[in-house]
Enzyme design. Structure first.
Site, PDB file in Angstrom:
ATOM      1  N   GLU A  13       0.612  -1.067   0.172  1.00 31.82           N
ATOM      2  CA  GLU A  13       0.100  -0.083  -0.129  1.00 31.82           C
ATOM      3  C   GLU A  13       0.897   1.274  -0.101  1.00 31.82           C
ATOM      4  O   GLU A  13       0.299   2.382   0.397  1.00 31.82           O
ATOM      5  CB  GLU A  13      -0.886  -0.031   1.123  1.00 31.82           C
ATOM      6  CG  GLU A  13      -2.040  -1.123   1.045  1.00 31.82           C
ATOM      7  CD  GLU A  13      -2.777  -1.365   2.392  1.00 31.82           C
ATOM      8  OE1 GLU A  13      -3.707  -0.424   2.506  1.00 31.82           O
ATOM      9  OE2 GLU A  13      -2.480  -2.066   3.317  1.00 31.82           O
ATOM     10  N   SER A 158      -6.667  -2.171   2.010  1.00 33.09           N
ATOM     11  CA  SER A 158      -6.941  -1.825   0.654  1.00 33.09           C
ATOM     12  C   SER A 158      -7.391  -2.615  -0.220  1.00 33.09           C
ATOM     13  O   SER A 158      -7.137  -2.710  -1.472  1.00 33.09           O
ATOM     14  CB  SER A 158      -5.779  -1.025   0.360  1.00 33.09           C
ATOM     15  OG  SER A 158      -5.535   0.235   1.272  1.00 33.09           O
ATOM     16  N   TYR A 228     -10.091   3.455  -4.847  1.00 33.20           N
ATOM     17  CA  TYR A 228      -9.302   4.526  -5.026  1.00 33.20           C
ATOM     18  C   TYR A 228      -9.267   5.034  -6.323  1.00 33.20           C
ATOM     19  O   TYR A 228      -8.549   5.944  -6.654  1.00 33.20           O
ATOM     20  CB  TYR A 228      -7.639   3.792  -4.745  1.00 33.20           C
ATOM     21  CG  TYR A 228      -7.668   3.447  -3.491  1.00 33.20           C
ATOM     22  CD1 TYR A 228      -7.395   4.453  -2.324  1.00 33.20           C
ATOM     23  CD2 TYR A 228      -7.339   2.174  -3.068  1.00 33.20           C
ATOM     24  CE1 TYR A 228      -7.179   3.992  -0.937  1.00 33.20           C
ATOM     25  CE2 TYR A 228      -7.033   1.666  -1.721  1.00 33.20           C
ATOM     26  CZ  TYR A 228      -7.165   2.701  -0.772  1.00 33.20           C
ATOM     27  OH  TYR A 228      -6.961   2.377   0.349  1.00 33.20           O
ATOM     28  N   ARG A 267     -11.608   4.042  11.568  1.00 35.26           N
ATOM     29  CA  ARG A 267     -12.867   3.979  10.514  1.00 35.26           C
ATOM     30  C   ARG A 267     -13.235   2.567  10.963  1.00 35.26           C
ATOM     31  O   ARG A 267     -12.635   1.699  10.759  1.00 35.26           O
ATOM     32  CB  ARG A 267     -12.422   4.217   9.111  1.00 35.26           C
ATOM     33  CG  ARG A 267     -13.788   4.295   8.162  1.00 35.26           C
ATOM     34  CD  ARG A 267     -13.533   4.196   6.811  1.00 35.26           C
ATOM     35  NE  ARG A 267     -13.252   2.643   6.582  1.00 35.26           N
ATOM     36  CZ  ARG A 267     -12.181   2.241   5.961  1.00 35.26           C
ATOM     37  NH1 ARG A 267     -11.068   3.405   5.562  1.00 35.26           N
ATOM     38  NH2 ARG A 267     -11.861   0.874   5.742  1.00 35.26           N
ATOM     39  N   ASP A 269     -16.042  -0.233   9.972  1.00 34.83           N
ATOM     40  CA  ASP A 269     -17.100  -0.620   8.578  1.00 34.83           C
ATOM     41  C   ASP A 269     -17.969  -1.689   9.087  1.00 34.83           C
ATOM     42  O   ASP A 269     -17.726  -2.461  10.107  1.00 34.83           O
ATOM     43  CB  ASP A 269     -16.206  -1.305   7.723  1.00 34.83           C
ATOM     44  CG  ASP A 269     -14.941  -0.424   7.141  1.00 34.83           C
ATOM     45  OD1 ASP A 269     -15.155   0.848   7.522  1.00 34.83           O
ATOM     46  OD2 ASP A 269     -14.164  -0.843   6.357  1.00 34.83           O
ATOM     47  N   GLU A 282     -15.120  -4.618  10.208  1.00 28.83           N
ATOM     48  CA  GLU A 282     -13.567  -4.421  10.778  1.00 28.83           C
ATOM     49  C   GLU A 282     -13.496  -2.826  11.146  1.00 28.83           C
ATOM     50  O   GLU A 282     -14.213  -2.202  10.899  1.00 28.83           O
ATOM     51  CB  GLU A 282     -12.710  -4.787   9.614  1.00 28.83           C
ATOM     52  CG  GLU A 282     -12.648  -4.129   8.100  1.00 28.83           C
ATOM     53  CD  GLU A 282     -11.678  -4.610   7.146  1.00 28.83           C
ATOM     54  OE1 GLU A 282     -11.062  -3.858   6.562  1.00 28.83           O
ATOM     55  OE2 GLU A 282     -11.851  -5.794   6.768  1.00 28.83           O
ATOM     56  N   ASN A 284     -10.508  -0.112  11.196  1.00 34.02           N
ATOM     57  CA  ASN A 284      -9.208   0.487  10.153  1.00 34.02           C
ATOM     58  C   ASN A 284      -8.427   1.610  11.388  1.00 34.02           C
ATOM     59  O   ASN A 284      -9.145   2.694  11.265  1.00 34.02           O
ATOM     60  CB  ASN A 284      -9.405   1.000   9.047  1.00 34.02           C
ATOM     61  CG  ASN A 284      -8.047   1.136   8.204  1.00 34.02           C
ATOM     62  OD1 ASN A 284      -7.144   1.750   8.731  1.00 34.02           O
ATOM     63  ND2 ASN A 284      -8.049   0.703   6.858  1.00 34.02           N
ATOM     64  N   GLY A 288      -7.649   5.500   5.045  1.00 31.72           N
ATOM     65  CA  GLY A 288      -6.835   6.490   4.004  1.00 31.72           C
ATOM     66  C   GLY A 288      -7.353   7.813   4.006  1.00 31.72           C
ATOM     67  O   GLY A 288      -8.286   8.362   4.471  1.00 31.72           O
TER      68      GLY A 288
END
Length: 329
Positions: A13, A158, A228, A267, A269, A282, A284, A288
């Protein structure tokens, strides 16, 4: 303040990190701070203004008041970098060593939530040695999850190395592809629920943003391109859910953040099934910050500008550092 912004890293990443860090540098400058841009090359060298850095335990980093690591994946958000920053004795944005490591391992994260009866999709972990020794037995055990399932490297992000598997015949190749990235793989049951994400900000008593709904515009699932590439997905904020369900998403986001010991930012999810049942997917710890990234967009939708968000994250980093250094150890 002088802020060392770390970009790049050794993981797959690397390029995503460079894009995220460029945005963070601009946000930190807009918030009135001085940026010290540090690039961690793919080989692991730390470079500042064209020269390779030499790091000394207890010596800080370039005289920075705080470090903002904008790194994704292994050697960035898995606790290893956080341990190094602890040894340098410098404040840094985001979760500490244990929370970073725990959340990077999708299986350990899910097991912690399962112990607290937090609702989530069914899953199973597979280790490379077991897959190589007993492929038929592993296939039989995974059959209870049904199809489709998602096969993922357990400690990557990612959407790298992930496959959506529609039949048993596709399972073996998907596992082999995931094992190319990690010796531990997670297989997750499918949820047809709405994909919802929620940004969290704070330390001991965090705040949650407006939850956002992920609407895919060209992909069957939320893959690398959808995340992305411009136009790969649309973010609807707030998510098109009843108020009480939005409230439950925000509650679970903060509860999960605290349960795994996060700090600064994360973050979380979710899947929301039938417009009511909220499942945690999950968390993070270093989401990003690119132009398509959900974390800052949700805070902007909640009324917090990008420079103000960066400024708040720096303040939280220093707050946590001062609190932790105030105790005897």
């Amino acid at each position: 303040m002088k802020v060392a912004v770390l970009a790049g890293g050794r993981s797959s990443e690397h390029d995503v990190s460079l894009s995220s860090a460029a945005a963070v540098r601009a946000g930190v400058v807009a918030a009135g701070h001085e940026v010290l841009p540090v690039t961690i090359e793919r080989g692991g060298a730390w470079v500042f203004e064209g020269a390779e850095l030499s790091l000394r335990p207890g010596g800080g980093l370039l005289g920075a008041d705080v470090v903002f690591p904008v790194l994704h994946g292994p050697f960035g958000e898995d606790g290893t970098l956080q341990g190094l920053l602890e040894l340098l004795d410098v404040p840094y944005v985001g979760a500490g060593v244990l929370a970073s490591s725990l959340c990077m391992d999708k299986i350990v994260f899910k097991e912690v939530l399962a112990a607290a009866d937090v609702p989530q999709v069914p899953y199973a972990g597979v280790r490379l040695a077991r897959w190589q020794a007993e492929p038929e037995a592993v296939t039989r055990e995974l059959a209870v999850l049904g199809t489709p399932v998602f096969v993922k490297p357990a400690r990557l992000g990612s959407s790298v190395g992930i496959a959506k598997v529609w039949s048993e015949s596709e399972l073996g190749p998907a596992l082999d592809a995931a094992f190319a990235h990690d010796s531990l793989v997670i297989v997750e049951g499918f949820s047809a629920g709405m994909e919802v994400e929620c940004s969290v900000l704070g330390n001991g008593e965090p705040d949650a943003s407006i939850p956002g709904e992920i609407v895919l515009t060209g992909s069957d699932w939320y893959d690398y391109e959808a995340k992305y590439q411009p136009g790969g997905m649309e973010l609807v904020a707030p998510a098109r859910l009843p108020e009480h369900v939005l409230g439950e998403v925000r509650r679970l986001a903060c509860d999960t953040f605290v349960r795994v010991g996060c700090s600064g930012l994360a973050r979380v999810d979710f899947f929301v099934e039938d417009g009511e049942r909220v499942l945690v997917n999950e968390l993070n710890t270093l989401p990003g910050f690119t132009e398509t990234s959900v974390y800052p967009k949700l805070w902007e939708a909640s009324g917090l500008s990008f420079p103000a968000l960066c400024d708040r994250l720096l303040a939280l980093a220093i707050e946590r550092f001062e609190t932790e250094r105030a105790v005897a150890f």
